[in-house]
Each structure stands twice: as structure tokens, then as C-alpha cells.
Design a protein around this motif. Sequence first.
Motif, PDB file in Angstrom:
ATOM      1  N   ILE A   1       0.848  -1.201   0.000  1.00  0.00           N
ATOM      2  CA  ILE A   1       0.000   0.000   0.000  1.00  0.00           C
ATOM      3  C   ILE A   1       0.883   1.251   0.000  1.00  0.00           C
ATOM      4  N   HIS A   2       1.948   1.209   0.797  1.00  0.00           N
ATOM      5  CA  HIS A   2       2.871   2.341   0.858  1.00  0.00           C
ATOM      6  C   HIS A   2       3.469   2.627  -0.514  1.00  0.00           C
ATOM      7  N   ALA A   3       3.807   1.573  -1.245  1.00  0.00           N
ATOM      8  CA  ALA A   3       4.373   1.755  -2.589  1.00  0.00           C
ATOM      9  C   ALA A   3       3.356   2.381  -3.526  1.00  0.00           C
ATOM     10  N   TYR A   4       2.102   1.921  -3.440  1.00  0.00           N
ATOM     11  CA  TYR A   4       1.048   2.502  -4.286  1.00  0.00           C
ATOM     12  C   TYR A   4       0.808   3.968  -3.934  1.00  0.00           C
ATOM     13  N   LEU A   5       0.863   4.291  -2.650  1.00  0.00           N
ATOM     14  CA  LEU A   5       0.707   5.685  -2.236  1.00  0.00           C
ATOM     15  C   LEU A   5       1.842   6.545  -2.771  1.00  0.00           C
ATOM     16  N   SER A   6       3.063   6.010  -2.711  1.00  0.00           N
ATOM     17  CA  SER A   6       4.225   6.758  -3.190  1.00  0.00           C
ATOM     18  C   SER A   6       4.130   7.034  -4.680  1.00  0.00           C
ATOM     19  N   LYS A   7       3.534   6.103  -5.435  1.00  0.00           N
ATOM     20  CA  LYS A   7       3.391   6.277  -6.887  1.00  0.00           C
ATOM     21  C   LYS A   7       2.101   6.998  -7.253  1.00  0.00           C
ATOM     22  N   SER A   8       1.339   7.433  -6.224  1.00  0.00           N
ATOM     23  CA  SER A   8       0.057   8.142  -6.427  1.00  0.00           C
ATOM     24  C   SER A   8      -0.979   7.275  -7.106  1.00  0.00           C
ATOM     25  N   ALA A   9      -0.818   5.961  -7.051  1.00  0.00           N
ATOM     26  CA  ALA A   9      -1.856   5.059  -7.567  1.00  0.00           C
ATOM     27  C   ALA A   9      -3.019   4.985  -6.590  1.00  0.00           C
ATOM     28  N   LEU A  10      -2.757   5.290  -5.312  1.00  0.00           N
ATOM     29  CA  LEU A  10      -3.787   5.389  -4.289  1.00  0.00           C
ATOM     30  C   LEU A  10      -3.653   6.735  -3.602  1.00  0.00           C
ATOM     31  N   SER A  11      -4.774   7.235  -3.091  1.00  0.00           N
ATOM     32  CA  SER A  11      -4.749   8.471  -2.322  1.00  0.00           C
ATOM     33  C   SER A  11      -4.893   8.142  -0.841  1.00  0.00           C
ATOM     34  N   GLN A  12      -4.385   9.041  -0.018  1.00  0.00           N
ATOM     35  CA  GLN A  12      -4.498   8.825   1.424  1.00  0.00           C
ATOM     36  C   GLN A  12      -5.945   8.780   1.868  1.00  0.00           C
ATOM     37  N   SER A  13      -6.768   9.636   1.293  1.00  0.00           N
ATOM     38  CA  SER A  13      -8.185   9.663   1.681  1.00  0.00           C
ATOM     39  C   SER A  13      -8.860   8.335   1.367  1.00  0.00           C
ATOM     40  N   PHE A  14      -8.471   7.693   0.250  1.00  0.00           N
ATOM     41  CA  PHE A  14      -9.050   6.388  -0.088  1.00  0.00           C
ATOM     42  C   PHE A  14      -8.635   5.336   0.940  1.00  0.00           C
ATOM     43  N   VAL A  15      -7.384   5.399   1.382  1.00  0.00           N
ATOM     44  CA  VAL A  15      -6.915   4.433   2.387  1.00  0.00           C
ATOM     45  C   VAL A  15      -7.685   4.614   3.687  1.00  0.00           C
ATOM     46  N   TYR A  16      -7.966   5.868   4.081  1.00  0.00           N
ATOM     47  CA  TYR A  16      -8.751   6.098   5.295  1.00  0.00           C
ATOM     48  C   TYR A  16     -10.161   5.532   5.146  1.00  0.00           C
ATOM     49  N   ARG A  17     -10.745   5.663   3.944  1.00  0.00           N
ATOM     50  CA  ARG A  17     -12.081   5.092   3.727  1.00  0.00           C
ATOM     51  C   ARG A  17     -12.026   3.568   3.787  1.00  0.00           C
ATOM     52  N   MET A  18     -10.937   2.987   3.287  1.00  0.00           N
ATOM     53  CA  MET A  18     -10.746   1.537   3.405  1.00  0.00           C
ATOM     54  C   MET A  18     -10.764   1.103   4.869  1.00  0.00           C
ATOM     55  N   LEU A  19     -10.055   1.846   5.696  1.00  0.00           N
ATOM     56  CA  LEU A  19      -9.980   1.498   7.111  1.00  0.00           C
ATOM     57  C   LEU A  19     -11.349   1.602   7.783  1.00  0.00           C
ATOM     58  N   ALA A  20     -12.119   2.629   7.417  1.00  0.00           N
ATOM     59  CA  ALA A  20     -13.462   2.781   7.994  1.00  0.00           C
ATOM     60  C   ALA A  20     -14.350   1.601   7.595  1.00  0.00           C
ATOM     61  N   LEU A  21     -14.266   1.180   6.341  1.00  0.00           N
ATOM     62  CA  LEU A  21     -15.058   0.038   5.889  1.00  0.00           C
ATOM     63  C   LEU A  21     -14.587  -1.249   6.540  1.00  0.00           C
ATOM     64  N   ASP A  22     -13.291  -1.333   6.829  1.00  0.00           N
ATOM     65  CA  ASP A  22     -12.786  -2.533   7.499  1.00  0.00           C
ATOM     66  C   ASP A  22     -13.307  -2.609   8.925  1.00  0.00           C
ATOM     67  N   ARG A  23     -13.422  -1.451   9.596  1.00  0.00           N
ATOM     68  CA  ARG A  23     -14.013  -1.448  10.938  1.00  0.00           C
ATOM     69  C   ARG A  23     -15.470  -1.898  10.884  1.00  0.00           C
ATOM     70  N   ALA A  24     -16.179  -1.487   9.825  1.00  0.00           N
ATOM     71  CA  ALA A  24     -17.563  -1.935   9.658  1.00  0.00           C
ATOM     72  C   ALA A  24     -17.610  -3.451   9.446  1.00  0.00           C
ATOM     73  N   ARG A  25     -16.694  -3.971   8.648  1.00  0.00           N
ATOM     74  CA  ARG A  25     -16.627  -5.425   8.421  1.00  0.00           C
ATOM     75  C   ARG A  25     -16.404  -6.176   9.737  1.00  0.00           C
ATOM     76  N   LEU A  26     -15.490  -5.673  10.551  1.00  0.00           N
ATOM     77  CA  LEU A  26     -15.221  -6.327  11.836  1.00  0.00           C
ATOM     78  C   LEU A  26     -16.447  -6.296  12.738  1.00  0.00           C
ATOM     79  N   ALA A  27     -17.196  -5.189  12.709  1.00  0.00           N
ATOM     80  CA  ALA A  27     -18.408  -5.093  13.522  1.00  0.00           C
ATOM     81  C   ALA A  27     -19.440  -6.135  13.091  1.00  0.00           C
ATOM     82  N   VAL A  28     -19.571  -6.343  11.782  1.00  0.00           N
ATOM     83  CA  VAL A  28     -20.524  -7.338  11.281  1.00  0.00           C
ATOM     84  C   VAL A  28     -20.064  -8.751  11.620  1.00  0.00           C
TER      85      VAL A  28
END
Length: 606
Positions: A527-554
Motif C-alpha cells: 500500500i505504501h508503494a502505491y501511495l508513493s506512486k500516487s496510484a492510491l490516495s491517502q483519503s481512499f486508504v482512510y475510507r478503506m480502514l473505515a469500511l474494514d471497521r464496519a466489516r469487523l463489527a458485522v
Amino acid sequence: SLFERFTSSIPSSTIDQPDISLYDHSRSAAAIAAALYRWHEAEGSLEDALRITDRSLRKFRFLIGDLSGIQDTLFRLAHQQIKGVNRILRARSFAMLLVTEAAAIECRRVLDLPAFSVLQSAGGRFLMLVADVPGVQDALAGLRASIDPWMLQRWRGELSLNIALTEAFSGEDLMRQRYPALQEKIRLAAEAAKLRAFHGHLKAVHSGDDYSNGPCSACGVRPGECRDTGEDGEIWRCRVCDDEHRLGAALPRIRALAWMRRPPGPAGGRLRFWDELTCAWYEDQPLITSDLESAARIYQAEETLAAPSLALRFVANYVPRMESDETGKPAYRLLSKEALDVRPGELKLFEHIAADAIESGAGEGELRGEMLLAVLKADVDRLGQIFASGLQSPSLGRFAGLSRFLDFFFSAYLPELLRRDSRFKSTYTVYAGGDDLLLIGPWRQTAELAAVLREKFQQWVGGNPQVTISAALELIKPDQPLNRAVRNAEARLEAAKDQGRNRISAIDPLPQTWEDYRRQLISAETIHAYLSKSALSQSFVYRMLALDRARLAVESSPRNGGPERVSLEDAGWRALWGYQLARNVLSARGLADSVKRELAAFLNSL
């Protein structure tokens, strides 16, 4: 020292199973011989072969020395920003080892036993084999009468040195089939001694301390008695913290230690214990005289003593120093004036260590990452069980060998790993020895160090699945209280053990297996490599983490032992994940289709 170097890898026997070294076997035999000699000397039967060979007679005892209260005392700091906190912390753990060593030297002296009688000395504890002779309890009671008031005077009861004797046992009890029962007697004697700490000596507590100079600027508890002046004005430290401040400043340069009872000659510094016992430290080899009770040189990667004729000892004393090519690091521009004043060759402050987690970005002056420290705590799982029943044929020699082997990993192998591996050169050793460690380092590198440490330990024990290690990682800012972070790390470590051991508790709220942790580190780097190459944005990674917390709750729903209700928003995590993936990855502009497919496959695999 020479015997260990040249015989610790030679089997003690070539007739049967060679599972113990000549060194460990010989040391154990010497301990038994010394105790036997003292017993028969006291009885007057040194020439009686029948009495000497009678294994049914109760001739032996184990003597246990245990320093209690180490962790609370180690992190007793008024606040995190006190001047010299690094040197005080590292000196404290070393000074506590010296207290234990002083007690072992004194026990040998009052019982007239050689160095071989000390079977184990690591992690604030030592174990000796002694003779059950008349007066042994009185001799130790007299020693405690000197030690307890000295400990009370310095640490006000926060730290205690407990000395205990097991009940007497015979030579038959030392035989392999009976030896596990002796281990239980050692444990019970040590626990009983803790409950009787300072018994009969509490009157030595001082109720009228003089706080006219205020409390100690370092610990904030004991009265300030030693004045120090510097750029920041006048400060007062208690005697303990002042000793630690001096020792911490000298520790990186110490090349030899010498124990003596008379005032030492020219030395780099000294600590005085009870009954005038003194430990002096030197940057060169001390003068060898008849006054020395013990002396040793500290292992260095490159030998610096002109004539290294002293016994060698290993101390986990690695700390990071400022290197000449680091003074201009962009991340260091964010630090305090005190940190900016550190010159090449001097010890780094915790600010520097936290800043070493920062990376330089692609743009001019761009910095990436969080300036955080990681507290890494780890220890060997089920150590008591390993010693009690983990050896196929338990014996005194095997016990001593296993203890020495484990301690060597933490006190000798680990510091060399930190010294040689450039990834971990900014790691600060608070303590390491016995069967555990406490390290502080830049959070990203320390997360990797935890995995490497486990892999090296598995190699060290030959891949034995029954000998494992658990660890915990706690992240803090460099100006936050270390004692709180250490307590949190301790709680995380206990959680890892409660979940089945052979685990790590780091970043995630729940402990995980080492295999899962290693996979997560690999995913994080991807993920760090993708962020460094701008293939991913930081805001998208934060949204991933929020959805992962939702997955854990379910996934922790009532059916799986979780809460009774799951919110509708959390329940829709899968649909939201598909939407985010399609919008931010599969439909992203500027990315080749092959990169999109590769990235989508990777993210779905998480």
C-alpha cells in the motif's frame, strides 16, 4: 570466560546423547563439588568416602536472589521532557543489574563459595547452589541486615531485593527424575520471599525527608539532594537519579567493571553499595590488584582494551548515536533546540528516534509519515513450564545451559543485530536479558524489527514449535509519558498470551499470529508503494480502514459472540467497498488497465 568461549559447543559426552555442552556440565559439577566440600568440611567428614558418596543426606539448598518492583521503578519519571531522560533510563536498567550482581557477590562471600556456584544470573535474578551447613541462615540474615536498609534508603520500598533459601535437599533430589520437583521448590521460595520483603527492617524507612530543595527533577518522588547547573539553570536530583545520570553519561564508553571493597583508584566513576562494596567503571582496563573481588570487560564489536585479560561479559547496551551524515536530515529540522544541539557521536534523543520514522517525499522538502515512537515488549512463552517439564531429562546442567542459552540471545545476539542491521540502528535498548526485552524505536522500523526478532528467535531455538515468543507494540508521541506506554504494552502482551501465546499485539485491537502479522507488514509496504506512486490516495486508504471497521463489527455479530445489534450502515460495508473500488481504482484516470487490475486484485485480497 575462556572456558565458555572454547567449550560451550563441545558435547560433554560422546558416549550417550550429546545434549549438554562441556561448559554447562562442568560448571554444574563444580557447583555441586563446591557445596559438597563446604558441607563435609563443616561436618568434619572430608576423609569419609561413605558419607561423601551417600546421596540420601540433605546436603544442599538453592539460594534465590530476586529484584522485585523493577518495571515500576524503571519508568518513575516526573515527566517526559526532563533533561537527560535517555541516559537516566538506560542507566537504571543497568544499575539494577549491578544491584543483583552485588548481591550475588556478597552471598558468595558470606558463604565462602566460588563463582561457579552461581548457576544463573540474568533479568534481575540469580540462583546459587549452596551447602546446608549450620549458620547459613544466620549468615544470610546478617547480609539482609545490610542490604535492606540500603535498599529502603535509596528507593523508599519501591524496589526490593529478596533473598530466599529453599528447604534442604539431597543428592538424590538432583537426579534427573526428581529435578522437576526442585524447580517448584525454587518458585515457592521466591514467592514467599516477595511476601516478606524488608521483614524486620522497616524501621529504616525515613519519614522526615528534607524537601527544602523540592522533589527530584527526574523521578519527582524522592527529595532533591544533588545540585546540577547547566544552560537551563539549577536543578536538584535525588541521589539515585544523580547516580543514574552519571552512569548513563558514561555507559556508552565503559569498557570494564571492577568490584572492590576499598576505595578504588582512578576510575571513570563508581557506585557504592552496602558494606563499602563498590563498583567502579573504566574506559580502559583497570589495574589488577588483590583488592578486586570481581572484574570483567564489556563486549564491544571492536576490542578497544590494550590488554584484554579480563573475563568477558555481554550487556545489552546498544543505543543509537548521531552519525555525521544525519545532522542535516530534513525531519530533524522539526525538533527542539536541545535535539538540534546534539553533535555527531553523541546519543540521540527520543525526538531523533521518532523523527527517524519520517521519510522524505518526492517533492522538494516533502516529508511523509508520523513522528512516533514504538515501545516493543517481548518475552519467551511458558518459560516456567519449559524449565519444569520441557527438558526430556531435566538436570542441573541442562537447566543452567538452557538459561544461559536464552539469556545470550537477548543480551548478546540482539544488540549485535541492532548494531549491524541498518534498518534498526535507531533502536534504543531499555533492557534485554534473561528471557525478555524492552526496546524503543521509530515506529515503522520497530514494527519490522518485531517480525525479524521472532524469526531470529525461531532460528535460535532450532525451529522448536514448543519454544516461542510473544510481543506487543505500543505507539506514542515522543513527548508522551513512557510509563503509560509501557503499561499499555504490558497489557497488550498479556492479551497476546491470553489468546494462545506465540502472537503479537500491534496496531490492531486484537492480537494476531506471527504469520498474519508478517502478511500484514507485506501488505502495508505494498500500500505504501502505491501511495508513493500516487496510484492510491491517502483519503481512499482512510475510507478503506473505515469500511474494514464496519466489516469487523458485522463479523463480530451475536452469532459470532459479538454485540446484539449491528447498524445498517455497517451491514452495507460490502456494497460500499465495491462502490469505492469501482470509483477510485477501476475508473481512476492516469492508471494503466494492467495497474488497475493488479491494484484491485490486491485490495480485494485484503
